[in-house]
Design an enzyme around this catalytic site. Structure first.
Site, PDB file in Angstrom:
ATOM      1  N   PRO A  19       1.719  -0.388   5.598  1.00 34.50           N
ATOM      2  CA  PRO A  19       0.690  -0.454   6.622  1.00 34.50           C
ATOM      3  C   PRO A  19      -0.646  -1.048   6.161  1.00 34.50           C
ATOM      4  O   PRO A  19      -1.072  -0.828   5.025  1.00 34.50           O
ATOM      5  CB  PRO A  19       0.504   1.016   7.032  1.00 34.50           C
ATOM      6  CG  PRO A  19       1.052   1.806   5.907  1.00 34.50           C
ATOM      7  CD  PRO A  19       2.150   0.977   5.306  1.00 34.50           C
ATOM      8  N   ASN A  20      -1.233  -1.794   7.058  1.00 38.03           N
ATOM      9  CA  ASN A  20      -2.582  -2.388   6.906  1.00 38.03           C
ATOM     10  C   ASN A  20      -2.647  -3.552   5.919  1.00 38.03           C
ATOM     11  O   ASN A  20      -3.708  -4.150   5.759  1.00 38.03           O
ATOM     12  CB  ASN A  20      -3.621  -1.315   6.516  1.00 38.03           C
ATOM     13  CG  ASN A  20      -3.728  -0.241   7.567  1.00 38.03           C
ATOM     14  OD1 ASN A  20      -3.878  -0.559   8.747  1.00 38.03           O
ATOM     15  ND2 ASN A  20      -3.625   1.001   7.186  1.00 38.03           N
ATOM     16  N   ARG A  27      -9.814  -7.089   4.609  1.00 39.87           N
ATOM     17  CA  ARG A  27      -9.881  -5.638   4.463  1.00 39.87           C
ATOM     18  C   ARG A  27     -10.516  -5.246   3.125  1.00 39.87           C
ATOM     19  O   ARG A  27      -9.967  -5.542   2.066  1.00 39.87           O
ATOM     20  CB  ARG A  27      -8.444  -5.113   4.508  1.00 39.87           C
ATOM     21  CG  ARG A  27      -8.314  -3.643   4.320  1.00 39.87           C
ATOM     22  CD  ARG A  27      -6.852  -3.244   4.120  1.00 39.87           C
ATOM     23  NE  ARG A  27      -6.777  -1.839   3.890  1.00 39.87           N
ATOM     24  CZ  ARG A  27      -5.740  -1.231   3.330  1.00 39.87           C
ATOM     25  NH1 ARG A  27      -4.695  -1.915   2.957  1.00 39.87           N
ATOM     26  NH2 ARG A  27      -5.766   0.063   3.156  1.00 39.87           N
ATOM     27  N   TYR A  32      -9.686  -4.848  -2.483  1.00 32.32           N
ATOM     28  CA  TYR A  32      -8.386  -5.534  -2.419  1.00 32.32           C
ATOM     29  C   TYR A  32      -8.476  -7.040  -2.659  1.00 32.32           C
ATOM     30  O   TYR A  32      -7.448  -7.713  -2.680  1.00 32.32           O
ATOM     31  CB  TYR A  32      -7.714  -5.249  -1.063  1.00 32.32           C
ATOM     32  CG  TYR A  32      -7.429  -3.775  -0.852  1.00 32.32           C
ATOM     33  CD1 TYR A  32      -6.539  -3.110  -1.688  1.00 32.32           C
ATOM     34  CD2 TYR A  32      -8.064  -3.056   0.160  1.00 32.32           C
ATOM     35  CE1 TYR A  32      -6.284  -1.755  -1.523  1.00 32.32           C
ATOM     36  CE2 TYR A  32      -7.810  -1.701   0.339  1.00 32.32           C
ATOM     37  CZ  TYR A  32      -6.922  -1.060  -0.500  1.00 32.32           C
ATOM     38  OH  TYR A  32      -6.668   0.283  -0.336  1.00 32.32           O
ATOM     39  N   ASN A  84       5.187  -2.248  -1.689  1.00 32.85           N
ATOM     40  CA  ASN A  84       3.860  -1.650  -1.691  1.00 32.85           C
ATOM     41  C   ASN A  84       3.835  -0.717  -0.480  1.00 32.85           C
ATOM     42  O   ASN A  84       3.626  -1.179   0.651  1.00 32.85           O
ATOM     43  CB  ASN A  84       2.767  -2.718  -1.578  1.00 32.85           C
ATOM     44  CG  ASN A  84       1.376  -2.098  -1.654  1.00 32.85           C
ATOM     45  OD1 ASN A  84       1.225  -0.867  -1.535  1.00 32.85           O
ATOM     46  ND2 ASN A  84       0.360  -2.923  -1.842  1.00 32.85           N
ATOM     47  N   ALA A  87      -0.595   3.217   2.314  1.00 32.93           N
ATOM     48  CA  ALA A  87      -1.000   4.620   2.519  1.00 32.93           C
ATOM     49  C   ALA A  87       0.184   5.581   2.519  1.00 32.93           C
ATOM     50  O   ALA A  87       0.036   6.757   2.152  1.00 32.93           O
ATOM     51  CB  ALA A  87      -1.776   4.743   3.825  1.00 32.93           C
ATOM     52  N   GLU A 108       7.564  -0.001  -7.316  1.00 32.76           N
ATOM     53  CA  GLU A 108       6.387   0.223  -6.456  1.00 32.76           C
ATOM     54  C   GLU A 108       5.199  -0.559  -7.006  1.00 32.76           C
ATOM     55  O   GLU A 108       4.967  -0.548  -8.222  1.00 32.76           O
ATOM     56  CB  GLU A 108       6.077   1.724  -6.464  1.00 32.76           C
ATOM     57  CG  GLU A 108       4.790   2.082  -5.739  1.00 32.76           C
ATOM     58  CD  GLU A 108       4.622   3.597  -5.647  1.00 32.76           C
ATOM     59  OE1 GLU A 108       5.588   4.324  -5.367  1.00 32.76           O
ATOM     60  OE2 GLU A 108       3.481   4.049  -5.870  1.00 32.76           O
ATOM     61  N   HIS A 110       0.901  -1.700  -6.363  1.00 25.58           N
ATOM     62  CA  HIS A 110      -0.367  -1.540  -5.662  1.00 25.58           C
ATOM     63  C   HIS A 110      -1.345  -2.583  -6.164  1.00 25.58           C
ATOM     64  O   HIS A 110      -1.421  -2.834  -7.383  1.00 25.58           O
ATOM     65  CB  HIS A 110      -0.963  -0.146  -5.920  1.00 25.58           C
ATOM     66  CG  HIS A 110      -0.069   0.948  -5.434  1.00 25.58           C
ATOM     67  ND1 HIS A 110       0.028   1.268  -4.104  1.00 25.58           N
ATOM     68  CD2 HIS A 110       0.804   1.740  -6.088  1.00 25.58           C
ATOM     69  CE1 HIS A 110       0.918   2.236  -3.957  1.00 25.58           C
ATOM     70  NE2 HIS A 110       1.414   2.532  -5.149  1.00 25.58           N
ATOM     71  N   ARG A 117      -9.153   5.725  -8.114  1.00 31.12           N
ATOM     72  CA  ARG A 117      -9.810   5.826  -6.796  1.00 31.12           C
ATOM     73  C   ARG A 117      -9.889   7.290  -6.347  1.00 31.12           C
ATOM     74  O   ARG A 117      -9.866   8.187  -7.169  1.00 31.12           O
ATOM     75  CB  ARG A 117      -9.043   4.944  -5.806  1.00 31.12           C
ATOM     76  CG  ARG A 117      -9.066   3.471  -6.230  1.00 31.12           C
ATOM     77  CD  ARG A 117      -8.369   2.581  -5.221  1.00 31.12           C
ATOM     78  NE  ARG A 117      -9.017   2.658  -3.921  1.00 31.12           N
ATOM     79  CZ  ARG A 117      -8.457   2.213  -2.796  1.00 31.12           C
ATOM     80  NH1 ARG A 117      -7.258   1.647  -2.824  1.00 31.12           N
ATOM     81  NH2 ARG A 117      -9.095   2.314  -1.643  1.00 31.12           N
TER      82      ARG A 117
HETATM   83  C1  DQA Z   1      -2.661   0.255  -1.829  1.00 28.02           C
HETATM   84  C2  DQA Z   1      -3.349   1.554  -2.265  1.00 28.02           C
HETATM   85  C3  DQA Z   1      -3.205   2.632  -1.200  1.00 28.02           C
HETATM   86  O1  DQA Z   1      -3.867   3.817  -1.616  1.00 28.02           O
HETATM   87  C4  DQA Z   1      -3.823   2.183   0.105  1.00 28.02           C
HETATM   88  O2  DQA Z   1      -3.608   3.143   1.117  1.00 28.02           O
HETATM   89  C5  DQA Z   1      -3.339   0.828   0.533  1.00 28.02           C
HETATM   90  C6  DQA Z   1      -3.165  -0.209  -0.479  1.00 28.02           C
HETATM   91  C7  DQA Z   1      -2.887  -0.889  -2.849  1.00 28.02           C
HETATM   92  O3  DQA Z   1      -2.134  -1.862  -2.786  1.00 28.02           O
HETATM   93  O4  DQA Z   1      -3.805  -0.816  -3.653  1.00 28.02           O
HETATM   94  O5  DQA Z   1      -3.206   0.549   1.710  1.00 28.02           O
HETATM   95  O6  DQA Z   1      -1.265   0.486  -1.775  1.00 28.02           O
END
Ligand code: DQA
Length: 156
Positions: A19-20, A27, A32, A84, A87, A108, A110, A117
């Site tokens: 998501p997102n 963003r 990021y 990835n 959230a 996984e 990120h 964080r």
């Molecule tokens: C994320 C880290 C997560 O905590 C966050 O909710 C994201 C992006 C990252 O790629 O750093 O949406 O997965």
């Protein structure tokens, strides 16, 4: 006469953005970066080419859709998953169970270093059912994760 290698089927890898992540580039660029998702996908494609694997890339904001994609990955002939979970990393027992049940290895990734964080991001529900995790290298996290996944699959 083409070598037998050219008849070998390429490994198929499913790349999942949670998501997102569609909003990357706009963003929270301080966290990021400024690179958009299509640009990151281009880099992943180039790395896949270099590694000689075939990838399918998807993005979804919906937990159930992600569970379905992971659940179908094996019958869809994927041999590995690069994900990835965004959230959902920190909240989703359903995604963890899907990764654990799917029968193929996952890595996984990120963009940000989740351990540097907010405290709620320090816990990943999904990492323990993956073969590895890469966190904190921006778009490079995907490339490092893909390389690690492909090396692990070729060792099998
Ligand atoms: C994320 C880290 C997560 O905590 C966050 O909710 C994201 C992006 C990252 O790629 O750093 O949406 O997965």
């Amino acid at each position: 006469m083409p070598s037998s290698k050219s008849f070998q089927k390429k490994l198929k890898i499913l790349v999942i953005h949670g998501p997102n992540l569609k909003l990357l580039g706009q963003r929270e660029p301080r966290i990021y970066g400024n690179v958009s998702l299509p640009r990151i996908n281009q880099s992943i494609q180039a790395e896949a080419k270099r590694l000689g694997v075939e990838i399918t890339i998807v993005q979804s904001n919906h937990e159930g859709e992600l569970v379905d994609l992971i659940g179908n990955a094996k019958v869809d002939h994927f041999k590995g998953i690069l994900i990835n979970p965004a959230a959902y990393t920190h909240t989703s027992v359903a995604l963890r169970d899907a990764l654990s049940a799917c029968g193929i290895p996952a890595v996984e990734v990120h963009l940000s270093n989740i351990y540097g964080r907010e405290e709620f991001r320090h816990r990943s529900l999904t990492a323990a059912v993956c073969i590895g995790q890469v966190s904190g290298f921006g778009e490079k996290s995907y490339l490092l994760g893909l390389e690690g996944l492909v090396k692990a699959l070729r060792k099998k």
